[in-house]
Design an enzyme around this catalytic site. Structure first.
Site, PDB file in Angstrom:
ATOM      1  N   ASN A  18       0.839  -1.212   0.000  1.00  0.00           N
ATOM      2  CA  ASN A  18       0.000   0.000   0.000  1.00  0.00           C
ATOM      3  C   ASN A  18       0.869   1.256   0.000  1.00  0.00           C
ATOM      4  O   ASN A  18       0.509   2.258  -0.617  1.00  0.00           O
ATOM      5  CB  ASN A  18      -0.970  -0.010   1.188  1.00  0.00           C
ATOM      6  CG  ASN A  18      -2.192  -0.862   0.896  1.00  0.00           C
ATOM      7  OD1 ASN A  18      -3.070  -0.461   0.151  1.00  0.00           O
ATOM      8  ND2 ASN A  18      -2.224  -2.075   1.459  1.00  0.00           N
ATOM      9  N   ARG A  70       5.397   2.162  25.971  1.00  0.00           N
ATOM     10  CA  ARG A  70       4.670   2.620  24.793  1.00  0.00           C
ATOM     11  C   ARG A  70       4.782   4.136  24.608  1.00  0.00           C
ATOM     12  O   ARG A  70       4.898   4.623  23.487  1.00  0.00           O
ATOM     13  CB  ARG A  70       3.203   2.206  24.955  1.00  0.00           C
ATOM     14  CG  ARG A  70       2.340   2.553  23.765  1.00  0.00           C
ATOM     15  CD  ARG A  70       0.903   2.157  23.999  1.00  0.00           C
ATOM     16  NE  ARG A  70       0.084   2.550  22.865  1.00  0.00           N
ATOM     17  CZ  ARG A  70      -1.236   2.554  22.870  1.00  0.00           C
ATOM     18  NH1 ARG A  70      -1.888   2.158  23.950  1.00  0.00           N
ATOM     19  NH2 ARG A  70      -1.902   2.936  21.809  1.00  0.00           N
ATOM     20  N   ARG A  96       0.309  -1.470  14.819  1.00  0.00           N
ATOM     21  CA  ARG A  96       0.180  -1.017  16.211  1.00  0.00           C
ATOM     22  C   ARG A  96      -0.979  -0.052  16.355  1.00  0.00           C
ATOM     23  O   ARG A  96      -1.240   0.743  15.458  1.00  0.00           O
ATOM     24  CB  ARG A  96       1.444  -0.277  16.651  1.00  0.00           C
ATOM     25  CG  ARG A  96       2.589  -1.185  16.841  1.00  0.00           C
ATOM     26  CD  ARG A  96       3.837  -0.474  17.271  1.00  0.00           C
ATOM     27  NE  ARG A  96       4.922  -1.401  17.183  1.00  0.00           N
ATOM     28  CZ  ARG A  96       5.155  -2.352  18.079  1.00  0.00           C
ATOM     29  NH1 ARG A  96       4.400  -2.441  19.153  1.00  0.00           N
ATOM     30  NH2 ARG A  96       6.139  -3.212  17.913  1.00  0.00           N
ATOM     31  N   LEU A  98      -2.434   3.252  17.875  1.00  0.00           N
ATOM     32  CA  LEU A  98      -1.830   4.527  18.268  1.00  0.00           C
ATOM     33  C   LEU A  98      -2.707   5.212  19.317  1.00  0.00           C
ATOM     34  O   LEU A  98      -3.941   5.204  19.209  1.00  0.00           O
ATOM     35  CB  LEU A  98      -1.669   5.417  17.037  1.00  0.00           C
ATOM     36  CG  LEU A  98      -0.653   4.894  16.022  1.00  0.00           C
ATOM     37  CD1 LEU A  98      -0.777   5.632  14.695  1.00  0.00           C
ATOM     38  CD2 LEU A  98       0.776   5.002  16.563  1.00  0.00           C
ATOM     39  N   ASN A 112      -6.133   5.209   7.713  1.00  0.00           N
ATOM     40  CA  ASN A 112      -5.744   3.799   7.686  1.00  0.00           C
ATOM     41  C   ASN A 112      -6.520   3.064   6.605  1.00  0.00           C
ATOM     42  O   ASN A 112      -7.606   3.494   6.222  1.00  0.00           O
ATOM     43  CB  ASN A 112      -6.053   3.158   9.053  1.00  0.00           C
ATOM     44  CG  ASN A 112      -5.614   1.707   9.125  1.00  0.00           C
ATOM     45  OD1 ASN A 112      -4.541   1.335   8.656  1.00  0.00           O
ATOM     46  ND2 ASN A 112      -6.451   0.850   9.712  1.00  0.00           N
ATOM     47  N   HIS A 114      -8.090  -0.810   5.942  1.00  0.00           N
ATOM     48  CA  HIS A 114      -8.370  -2.083   6.604  1.00  0.00           C
ATOM     49  C   HIS A 114      -9.014  -3.029   5.587  1.00  0.00           C
ATOM     50  O   HIS A 114      -9.904  -2.621   4.841  1.00  0.00           O
ATOM     51  CB  HIS A 114      -9.318  -1.846   7.787  1.00  0.00           C
ATOM     52  CG  HIS A 114      -9.593  -3.102   8.532  1.00  0.00           C
ATOM     53  ND1 HIS A 114      -8.677  -3.658   9.407  1.00  0.00           N
ATOM     54  CD2 HIS A 114     -10.660  -3.945   8.512  1.00  0.00           C
ATOM     55  CE1 HIS A 114      -9.175  -4.777   9.891  1.00  0.00           C
ATOM     56  NE2 HIS A 114     -10.367  -4.975   9.366  1.00  0.00           N
ATOM     57  N   GLU A 147      -8.713   6.406  18.462  1.00  0.00           N
ATOM     58  CA  GLU A 147      -8.078   5.479  19.406  1.00  0.00           C
ATOM     59  C   GLU A 147      -8.734   4.100  19.385  1.00  0.00           C
ATOM     60  O   GLU A 147      -8.111   3.113  19.738  1.00  0.00           O
ATOM     61  CB  GLU A 147      -8.136   6.055  20.814  1.00  0.00           C
ATOM     62  CG  GLU A 147      -7.044   7.072  21.055  1.00  0.00           C
ATOM     63  CD  GLU A 147      -6.972   7.469  22.512  1.00  0.00           C
ATOM     64  OE1 GLU A 147      -6.295   6.772  23.279  1.00  0.00           O
ATOM     65  OE2 GLU A 147      -7.627   8.460  22.855  1.00  0.00           O
ATOM     66  N   ASP A 150      -9.885   0.247  14.407  1.00  0.00           N
ATOM     67  CA  ASP A 150     -10.595   0.140  13.119  1.00  0.00           C
ATOM     68  C   ASP A 150     -12.032   0.672  13.198  1.00  0.00           C
ATOM     69  O   ASP A 150     -12.964   0.065  12.644  1.00  0.00           O
ATOM     70  CB  ASP A 150     -10.605  -1.326  12.644  1.00  0.00           C
ATOM     71  CG  ASP A 150      -9.196  -1.863  12.433  1.00  0.00           C
ATOM     72  OD1 ASP A 150      -8.319  -1.087  12.037  1.00  0.00           O
ATOM     73  OD2 ASP A 150      -8.973  -3.070  12.679  1.00  0.00           O
ATOM     74  N   GLU A 179      -7.450  -2.728  -2.664  1.00  0.00           N
ATOM     75  CA  GLU A 179      -6.974  -1.845  -1.590  1.00  0.00           C
ATOM     76  C   GLU A 179      -6.137  -0.703  -2.151  1.00  0.00           C
ATOM     77  O   GLU A 179      -6.308   0.457  -1.783  1.00  0.00           O
ATOM     78  CB  GLU A 179      -6.109  -2.618  -0.589  1.00  0.00           C
ATOM     79  CG  GLU A 179      -6.846  -3.587   0.287  1.00  0.00           C
ATOM     80  CD  GLU A 179      -5.923  -4.140   1.376  1.00  0.00           C
ATOM     81  OE1 GLU A 179      -5.158  -3.376   1.969  1.00  0.00           O
ATOM     82  OE2 GLU A 179      -5.972  -5.355   1.620  1.00  0.00           O
TER      83      GLU A 179
HETATM   84  C1  GRF Z   1      -3.149  -4.727   3.950  1.00  0.00           C
HETATM   85  O1  GRF Z   1      -4.037  -5.787   3.708  1.00  0.00           O
HETATM   86  C2  GRF Z   1      -3.818  -3.644   4.750  1.00  0.00           C
HETATM   87  O2  GRF Z   1      -5.172  -3.493   4.457  1.00  0.00           O
HETATM   88  C3  GRF Z   1      -3.663  -4.170   6.170  1.00  0.00           C
HETATM   89  O3  GRF Z   1      -2.394  -4.764   6.203  1.00  0.00           O
HETATM   90  C4  GRF Z   1      -2.023  -5.176   4.884  1.00  0.00           C
HETATM   91  C5  GRF Z   1      -0.732  -4.494   4.585  1.00  0.00           C
HETATM   92  O4  GRF Z   1      -0.190  -4.873   3.361  1.00  0.00           O
HETATM   93  N1  GRF Z   1      -3.854  -3.105   7.123  1.00  0.00           N
HETATM   94  P1  GRF Z   1       0.994  -4.028   2.734  1.00  0.00           P
HETATM   95  O5  GRF Z   1       2.119  -4.002   3.793  1.00  0.00           O
HETATM   96  O6  GRF Z   1       0.499  -2.659   2.433  1.00  0.00           O
HETATM   97  O7  GRF Z   1       1.403  -4.780   1.524  1.00  0.00           O
END
Ligand code: GRF
Length: 205
Positions: A18, A70, A96, A98, A112, A114, A147, A150, A179
Site C-alpha cells: 500500500n 509505549r 500497532r 496509536l 488507515n 483495513h 483510538e 478500526d 486496496e
Molecule cells: C493490507 O491488507 C492492509 O489493508 C492491512 O495490512 C495489509 C498491509 O499490506 N492493514 P501491505 O504491507 O500494504 O502490503
C-alpha cells in the site's frame, strides 16, 4: 490558492504494497497535488524500507524494542513523523494501535486502510474472518484513525466478492489491488476536498 503540495508520511510494518501504491500514484501525479515524503517503520527490517529506498523516499526506523514503554516509543515515532512536516499520516499495514497522544498531533489527519468492510471484521486476519463468517461480499475500508481499533470515520469503501472456495489468503490476494486503488482514490480526494466529521460520520463539503 497555495502552491504548497500536501505532504504525506506513511507508516508501515511489513511488505509495504500500500505504501508503494501511494508513492507510485504520487510520483505519477495521480494523488492530486500530494507527495509522499517519508516512510516510517517500527520494524527496521520491514520490506517496505527497500521499496522506499528504491524510490529515493526518506526512511525513518523507530524500533519498538529500543524503548521501555509505549509512551516513549510513541513520542519517538511522532518525532520521526513530525520531522517530515506531514499534512497527512497514512497507516499502511502498520501493526500497532496509536494512542490519543500520537493522534492528537494530527487531528483527523491520520488515515488507515483495513481489509474488510468495516464495521465488520475489525482487527487482525480480517480476510480470514470474512471467509469464516461466510459473507458473499467483503472489501476494504479507508478510514480516519481514532483510538478505537478500526472504528474511525469511514472515507471510502470498495467491495470484493468472496468465492465458494476462498481461503483468507486467496481473498487477501484478490483484495490487495482493490486496496491499492481505494487508498489512492481516498487520499486523492482527502488532500483536496474539505470535510466535516459529525458523530463519527465523515461528510464532504
Ligand atoms: C493490507 O491488507 C492492509 O489493508 C492491512 O495490512 C495489509 C498491509 O499490506 N492493514 P501491505 O504491507 O500494504 O502490503
Amino acid at each position: 490558492m497555495t502552491d504548497k503540495r500536501p505532504r504525506i508520511v506513511v507508516l508501515a510494518s511489513g511488505r509495504g504494497s500500500n505504501f508503494c501504491a501511494l508513492a507510485d500514484a504520487a510520483l505519477a501525479g495521480k494523488l492530486g497535488p500530494a507527495e509522499v515524503v517519508a516512510l516510517v517503520v517500527d520494524r527496521p527490517d520491514a520490506v517496505a524500507c527497500q521499496e522506499a529506498e528504491r524510490r529515493s523516499i526518506a526512511v525513518e526506523r523507530v524500533s519498538r524494542k529500543n524503548f521501555s514503554d509505549r509512551e516513549t516509543f510513541e513520542d519517538a515515532l511522532a518525532q520521526a513523523v513530525a520531522k517530515h512536516r506531514p499534512d497527512w499520516v497514512c497507516l499502511a499495514g502498520f501493526l500497532r494501535l496509536l494512542s490519543g497522544r500520537f493522534l492528537g498531533r494530527w487531528p483527523e489527519r491520520v488515515v488507515n486502510i483495513h481489509p474488510s468492510l468495516l464495521p465488520s471484521f475489525p482487527g487482525l486476519d480480517a480476510q480470514e474472518q470474512a471467509v469464516a463468517a461466510g459473507v458473499r461480499i467483503s472489501g476494504c475500508t479507508v478510514h480516519l484513525v481514532t483510538e478505537a481499533l478500526d472504528a474511525g470515520p469511514i472515507v471510502l469503501q470498495a467491495t470484493c466478492p468472496v468465492e465458494d472456495d476462498d481461503t483468507g489468503q486467496r481473498l487477501a490476494a484478490r483484495l490487495l489491488p482493490i486496496e491499492h486503488a481505494t487508498y489512492v482514490a481516498a487520499m486523492s480526494r482527502l488532500v483536496v476536498q474539505p470535510f466535516v466529521v459529525e458523530e463519527n460520520r465523515l461528510r464532504w463539503r
